[in-house]
Motif scaffolding. Sequence first.
Motif, PDB file in Angstrom:
ATOM      1  N   LEU A  58       0.819  -1.212   0.000  1.00 48.00           N
ATOM      2  CA  LEU A  58       0.000   0.000   0.000  1.00 48.00           C
ATOM      3  C   LEU A  58       0.853   1.263   0.000  1.00 48.00           C
ATOM      4  O   LEU A  58       0.568   2.218  -0.733  1.00 48.00           O
ATOM      5  CB  LEU A  58      -0.944  -0.005   1.211  1.00 48.00           C
ATOM      6  CG  LEU A  58      -1.956  -1.158   1.271  1.00 48.00           C
ATOM      7  CD1 LEU A  58      -2.832  -1.031   2.512  1.00 48.00           C
ATOM      8  CD2 LEU A  58      -2.830  -1.187   0.016  1.00 48.00           C
ATOM      9  N   GLN A  59       1.910   1.272   0.816  1.00 47.54           N
ATOM     10  CA  GLN A  59       2.758   2.468   0.882  1.00 47.54           C
ATOM     11  C   GLN A  59       3.449   2.722  -0.451  1.00 47.54           C
ATOM     12  O   GLN A  59       3.596   3.864  -0.885  1.00 47.54           O
ATOM     13  CB  GLN A  59       3.807   2.310   1.985  1.00 47.54           C
ATOM     14  CG  GLN A  59       3.277   2.600   3.381  1.00 47.54           C
ATOM     15  CD  GLN A  59       4.403   2.542   4.406  1.00 47.54           C
ATOM     16  OE1 GLN A  59       5.054   1.508   4.573  1.00 47.54           O
ATOM     17  NE2 GLN A  59       4.645   3.637   5.075  1.00 47.54           N
ATOM     18  N   GLU A  60       3.860   1.643  -1.091  1.00 49.40           N
ATOM     19  CA  GLU A  60       4.523   1.764  -2.396  1.00 49.40           C
ATOM     20  C   GLU A  60       3.560   2.360  -3.424  1.00 49.40           C
ATOM     21  O   GLU A  60       3.919   3.260  -4.196  1.00 49.40           O
ATOM     22  CB  GLU A  60       4.997   0.381  -2.850  1.00 49.40           C
ATOM     23  CG  GLU A  60       5.832   0.387  -4.113  1.00 49.40           C
ATOM     24  CD  GLU A  60       7.239   0.922  -3.888  1.00 49.40           C
ATOM     25  OE1 GLU A  60       7.702   1.685  -4.764  1.00 49.40           O
ATOM     26  OE2 GLU A  60       7.858   0.599  -2.855  1.00 49.40           O
ATOM     27  N   ALA A  61       2.326   1.868  -3.423  1.00 49.86           N
ATOM     28  CA  ALA A  61       1.331   2.379  -4.368  1.00 49.86           C
ATOM     29  C   ALA A  61       1.016   3.847  -4.085  1.00 49.86           C
ATOM     30  O   ALA A  61       0.864   4.655  -5.011  1.00 49.86           O
ATOM     31  CB  ALA A  61       0.060   1.537  -4.287  1.00 49.86           C
ATOM     32  N   GLN A  62       0.941   4.194  -2.815  1.00 50.57           N
ATOM     33  CA  GLN A  62       0.654   5.587  -2.457  1.00 50.57           C
ATOM     34  C   GLN A  62       1.793   6.504  -2.905  1.00 50.57           C
ATOM     35  O   GLN A  62       1.555   7.579  -3.456  1.00 50.57           O
ATOM     36  CB  GLN A  62       0.446   5.703  -0.942  1.00 50.57           C
ATOM     37  CG  GLN A  62       0.050   7.107  -0.499  1.00 50.57           C
ATOM     38  CD  GLN A  62      -0.244   7.172   0.991  1.00 50.57           C
ATOM     39  OE1 GLN A  62       0.068   6.254   1.745  1.00 50.57           O
ATOM     40  NE2 GLN A  62      -0.856   8.259   1.426  1.00 50.57           N
ATOM     41  N   TRP A  63       3.027   6.070  -2.679  1.00 48.46           N
ATOM     42  CA  TRP A  63       4.180   6.868  -3.112  1.00 48.46           C
ATOM     43  C   TRP A  63       4.145   7.052  -4.632  1.00 48.46           C
ATOM     44  O   TRP A  63       4.373   8.153  -5.147  1.00 48.46           O
ATOM     45  CB  TRP A  63       5.482   6.170  -2.692  1.00 48.46           C
ATOM     46  CG  TRP A  63       6.718   6.982  -2.980  1.00 48.46           C
ATOM     47  CD1 TRP A  63       7.357   7.833  -2.127  1.00 48.46           C
ATOM     48  CD2 TRP A  63       7.447   7.026  -4.218  1.00 48.46           C
ATOM     49  NE1 TRP A  63       8.443   8.412  -2.755  1.00 48.46           N
ATOM     50  CE2 TRP A  63       8.520   7.931  -4.040  1.00 48.46           C
ATOM     51  CE3 TRP A  63       7.301   6.395  -5.450  1.00 48.46           C
ATOM     52  CZ2 TRP A  63       9.440   8.218  -5.045  1.00 48.46           C
ATOM     53  CZ3 TRP A  63       8.206   6.684  -6.465  1.00 48.46           C
ATOM     54  CH2 TRP A  63       9.264   7.582  -6.264  1.00 48.46           C
TER      55      TRP A  63
END
Length: 284
Positions: A58-63
């Motif tokens: 999720l954090q990767e997608a948000q970044w």
Amino acid sequence: ACARGPALASRAPLTAKDGLPRELLATLCERCAPDDNPCGQAVTHALQEAANRGNPALQEAQWSLEHAGPALGATCQELVRQAVGPAALTGATVEPPLLALLETLAPTCVKTGQLPAPLLNAAAVQQGSRAPQLATLHTQGAVETKPIEPDHPTGPGDAFRAFDRDELSGVKLPLASSGTGSGTGSDGALRLEYAPVLKYAVSFQVLATGPGSLRAHVRAPEGVGRAGPGGTGYFVDPTVCRFRGTGRWEICKPAVPLLDVDALSVLPERPGVELKELEIIGAR
């Protein structure tokens, strides 16, 4: 250079101590066109993975979304097509990983004006406690509301009896093909159209004998949600109220208002349901 973005991303995880590859990736994403933007591609891949019961980071997608640069608009459109639209449909199966990704990415698209509020609110109402963060993205203040009758009721000939403020009269609701949840949702036993659209629908008060539900019909962008009959565009149809039909007034108040409602459909769950009165509280 843009084509090498995915390879660079795999060598530059967010948790890496060496920030140089990540900085290079950010620079690439801010310069590459939408068609070959590595950040946009990463978000699209994450959406596809989540829809297939995968668990994307999720954090990767948000970044990636936050750094999508010129691809931000197209990437948010992909979020609408793959996640928001399905989440706003009655009867559609939306995998939990996709809802989690939607809750993670939606704030960025809302903040940048890339996510239509009527569609977002429809998804928030349909998903309810499965995706509670969606409702928090509605920041519009309260508006003055009142009961608003539909402009064009279609269905049984005595449909007007549901709005005559006489609790003794009513309209018998025939079972419609879409009542099973597998139809197009474009019609119901009773369809209540608004022209122009109902800008806000904040609550519904139902007096009925027998159980049923109300669905809102909200227009959607091309290719999102369900296709309307006869090429009338696309729409989503969240369930906004389920009533038990006890013979007493029941109130349904969604967590957020429905916006730009084209119509409402009333669908009985079994034969013999009678709708005595229906009040739709909103604003034009």
